[in-house]
Scaffold this active site. Structure first.
Site, PDB file in Angstrom:
ATOM      1  N   ASP A 248      -0.616   6.340  11.037  1.00 45.43           N
ATOM      2  CA  ASP A 248      -1.742   6.197  10.132  1.00 45.43           C
ATOM      3  C   ASP A 248      -2.736   5.237  10.782  1.00 45.43           C
ATOM      4  O   ASP A 248      -2.335   4.199  11.317  1.00 45.43           O
ATOM      5  CB  ASP A 248      -1.251   5.616   8.792  1.00 45.43           C
TER       6      ASP A 248
ATOM      7  N   ASP B  51      -7.289   7.201   7.721  1.00 43.73           N
ATOM      8  CA  ASP B  51      -7.503   6.802   6.329  1.00 43.73           C
ATOM      9  C   ASP B  51      -9.000   6.753   5.992  1.00 43.73           C
ATOM     10  O   ASP B  51      -9.773   6.127   6.731  1.00 43.73           O
ATOM     11  CB  ASP B  51      -6.881   5.404   6.164  1.00 43.73           C
TER      12      ASP B  51
ATOM     13  N   GLU C 229      -8.734  11.808   6.594  1.00 45.27           N
ATOM     14  CA  GLU C 229      -8.756  11.834   5.128  1.00 45.27           C
ATOM     15  C   GLU C 229     -10.206  11.651   4.670  1.00 45.27           C
ATOM     16  O   GLU C 229     -10.857  10.676   5.076  1.00 45.27           O
ATOM     17  CB  GLU C 229      -7.885  10.707   4.565  1.00 45.27           C
TER      18      GLU C 229
ATOM     19  N   HIS D  50       1.366  10.396  -0.720  1.00 50.22           N
ATOM     20  CA  HIS D  50       1.743   9.135  -1.363  1.00 50.22           C
ATOM     21  C   HIS D  50       0.745   8.680  -2.428  1.00 50.22           C
ATOM     22  O   HIS D  50       0.988   7.665  -3.087  1.00 50.22           O
ATOM     23  CB  HIS D  50       1.887   8.058  -0.294  1.00 50.22           C
ATOM     24  N   ASP D  51      -0.375   9.399  -2.574  1.00 48.32           N
ATOM     25  CA  ASP D  51      -1.374   9.031  -3.580  1.00 48.32           C
ATOM     26  C   ASP D  51      -1.399   9.978  -4.778  1.00 48.32           C
ATOM     27  O   ASP D  51      -2.167   9.759  -5.715  1.00 48.32           O
ATOM     28  CB  ASP D  51      -2.783   9.055  -2.952  1.00 48.32           C
TER      29      ASP D  51
HETATM   30  C1  NOJ Z   1      -6.246   6.135   1.151  1.00 45.73           C
HETATM   31  C2  NOJ Z   1      -4.770   5.945   1.214  1.00 45.73           C
HETATM   32  O1  NOJ Z   1      -4.129   7.186   1.243  1.00 45.73           O
HETATM   33  C3  NOJ Z   1      -4.393   5.091   0.025  1.00 45.73           C
HETATM   34  O2  NOJ Z   1      -3.005   5.004  -0.146  1.00 45.73           O
HETATM   35  C4  NOJ Z   1      -5.008   3.740   0.212  1.00 45.73           C
HETATM   36  O3  NOJ Z   1      -4.778   2.952  -0.935  1.00 45.73           O
HETATM   37  C5  NOJ Z   1      -6.516   3.814   0.460  1.00 45.73           C
HETATM   38  N1  NOJ Z   1      -6.892   4.872   1.351  1.00 45.73           N
HETATM   39  C6  NOJ Z   1      -7.022   2.537   1.034  1.00 45.73           C
HETATM   40  O4  NOJ Z   1      -6.569   2.378   2.358  1.00 45.73           O
END
Ligand code: NOJ
Length: 559
Positions: free
Chosen positions: A103, A207, A259, A331-332
């Site tokens: 990541d 990210d 992302e 994970h989100d």
């Molecule tokens: C996206 C990530 O997937 C998330 O888990 C994170 O909290 C935010 N970006 C900030 O880095």
């Protein structure tokens, strides 16, 4: 005449598996998953057949946002292990033919990163301009320099008494945004990325990479409104520069995925056009917003026709240029089987395998999030004390401070919290699901007694076995990898169907995303009697070739 396709990049036939290390496997009994834990489970990944392991952040970090707040990009957090553990993981994964993607979190650092510690120390520090510092602006929204709202509640600006200025943080106040306008920042990031590639990593998941360029005016002014920090004017320039400085000459073996919250098909086409040399693929968010009613804390049922319209546009938009990433879980996100499927005992296996089939048949690179291959579901949450996620906790604090009833807020958090994705992986039926011998940092989902890897490993009809079969099909079938996509039945509210065609072969994917049975002959006469390539309910006593049963999913060969 058959289309002549130039040899496509390796990742067009690959499947990626995401590991969230904190919740994957704990080797030392401290209740937190770690790198030796990941190493110990590599055979699970090899058995599943995945090609790439994406590791969520393991760098040194105060863990304000579970590692998405990095204080040293070239070291590993002691909770997760050491650099030697990473080297060992790389060697063990590579020995199994699995690539490893790290990541890359470079929109922001931790406020404990030495760069920020220096930056905040004085207005004349050489690193002052590595972050976004601005003066108070007395405006309608308050004293903050802009009206921007943080993804983790509250304003994006924090006042720092040392110099009486504000610094920008799109996420928590412990995640200050780096100033990519400064060439020294970019050079430092590039250098760090090369360092990891030289160590043997095979690429990066980047990210919120569409936030690195802000819409800053020539006088340094930042505009109000979210457009000020999404897809800024220099994004493509920064990505092209990164490609030139970091990936050029070695990119054939690597994979990059950015992302990009809010990305449109048109923007994704540009970013993933190989001729522009930016990124291989992006994560888009359209389909995971379709069940939001205003915001992520308020849900409405997904309409299948909306999903078809959305996925259909992405498939068409990136058909000739660029490439899709395919995902339900990460994970989100809350668990897809609970959110879009049906996690009741009667339908959990079938809906998990149905959703997986629906997704994996598309053109693009599928991503499997840890536990998704086991049908892991949302957990049960009691009080706010059960939650760990900063976004969840901040939202609860903000909403209740504004007068909302805590019980009402909890009711919205339970299905929506990111913690649903972060309960420990369910390896077996023992007390802590085989995740740890200690006390897990977040409670194990009580359903692990029935839903776990040990119970599914040798069951040919398990969710795990079905994922194995889907991954094997992608590896074996050029039609699944590269075939043209055509959406069928765009107006049907329950049945999702499409074809993939290449070199005279046509596969039909048909999924009943409901419990209503449908006669195949009425919907898709061409499917009647077709050869079954893969199916999720064929072995069940109530199965009928002619009827799509509840959550029935089939891949059929039409010719
Ligand atoms: C996206 C990530 O997937 C998330 O888990 C994170 O909290 C935010 N970006 C900030 O880095």
């Amino acid at each position: 005449m058959a289309r002549v396709i130039p040899e496509p990049p390796w990742w067009t036939s690959a499947v990626v598996y995401q590991v969230y290390p904190r919740s994957f496997a704990d080797s030392d009994g401290d209740g937190i998953g770690d790198l030796p834990g990941v190493r110990s489970k590599l055979d699970h990944l090899a058995d599943l057949g995945v090609d790439v392991l994406w590791l969520s952040p393991v760098y040194r970090s105060p863990q304000d946002d579970n590692g998405y707040d990095i204080s040293d990009y070239r070291d590993i957090d002691p909770a997760f292990g050491t650099l030697a553990d990473v080297d060992g993981l790389l060697a063990d994964a590579h020995a199994r033919g699995i690539k490893v993607v790290m990541d890359l979190v470079v929109n922001h650092t931790s406020d404990e990163h030495p760069w920020f510690v220096e930056s905040r120390s004085s207005t004349v520090n050489p690193k002052r301009d590595w972050y976004w510092w601005r003066d108070t602006r007395e405006g309608p929204a308050g004293p903050e320099p802009t009206d921007w709202q943080s993804y983790f509640s509250g304003p994006t600006w924090e006042h720092d008494p040392t110099t009486d200025q504000w610094y920008l943080h799109l996420y928590s106040r412990k995640q200050p945004d780096l100033n990519w306008e400064n060439p020294e920042v970019r050079a430092a990031v590039h250098d760090m990325m090369r360092w990891w590639l030289d160590r043997g990593v095979d690429g990066f998941r980047m990210d919120v990479i569409n936030m690195i360029s802000k819409d800053v005016g020539p006088d340094g002014a930042l505009p109000d409104g979210a457009d000020g920090f999404l897809f800024g004017p220099r994004l493509h320039e920064f990505l092209t520069e990164m490609h030139r400085e970091v990936f050029a000459g070695r990119d054939a073996e690597l994979i990059t995925v950015g992302e990009m919250p809010g990305v449109t098909v048109e923007q994704a086409r540009l970013v993933t056009d190989p001729a522009r040399a930016e990124l291989d693929m992006v994560f888009q968010f359209e389909h995971v917003g379709l069940d939001h009613d205003g915001d992520k804390w308020h849900a409405r049922p997904l309409r299948l026709t909306d999903l078809k319209a959305s996925f259909g546009r992405w498939q068409a938009g990136l058909a000739d240029v660029g490439w899709n990433s395919l995902y339900w879980d990460n994970h989100d996100q809350p668990r897809a089987v609970s959110r879009f499927g049906d996690d009741s005992p009667a339908h959990r296996r079938d809906s998990a395998t149905c959703l997986a089939t629906l997704l994996h048949g598309h053109r693009g690179t599928p991503y499997v999030y840890q536990g998704e291959e086991l049908g892991m579901a949302n957990s049960t949450w009691g009080s706010i004390r059960d939650f760990r996620d900063i976004e969840t906790l901040n939202h609860f604090a903000e909403a209740t401070a504004a007068g909302a009833d805590p019980e009402d807020v909890l009711a919205t958090l339970r299905p929506a919290s990111r913690d649903n994705a972060r309960t420990p992986v369910q390896w077996d039926a023992t007390e802590h699901a085989g995740f740890t011998t200690g006390t897990p940092w977040i409670a194990v989902n009580p359903d692990h007694v029935a839903w776990n890897a040990a119970a599914q490993r040798d069951d040919p009809h398990s969710v795990l076995a079905h994922h194995r079969a889907l991954i094997a099909l992608r590896h074996a079938s050029r039609t699944v990898q590269l075939g043209d996509f055509t959406m069928l039945l765009p107006d049907h509210e329950d049945v999702y169907a499409y074809t993939r065609s290449l070199d005279g072969e046509t596969l039909l994917v048909v999924c009943n995303v409901s419990t209503t049975p449908y006669a195949l002959a009425d919907l898709l006469p061409q499917a009647v009697g077709a050869e079954v390539v893969l199916a999720n309910r064929e072995h069940l006593p109530d199965h009928d070739d002619a009827v799509l049963g509840p959550w029935d999913a089939r891949v059929l060969r039409l010719g």
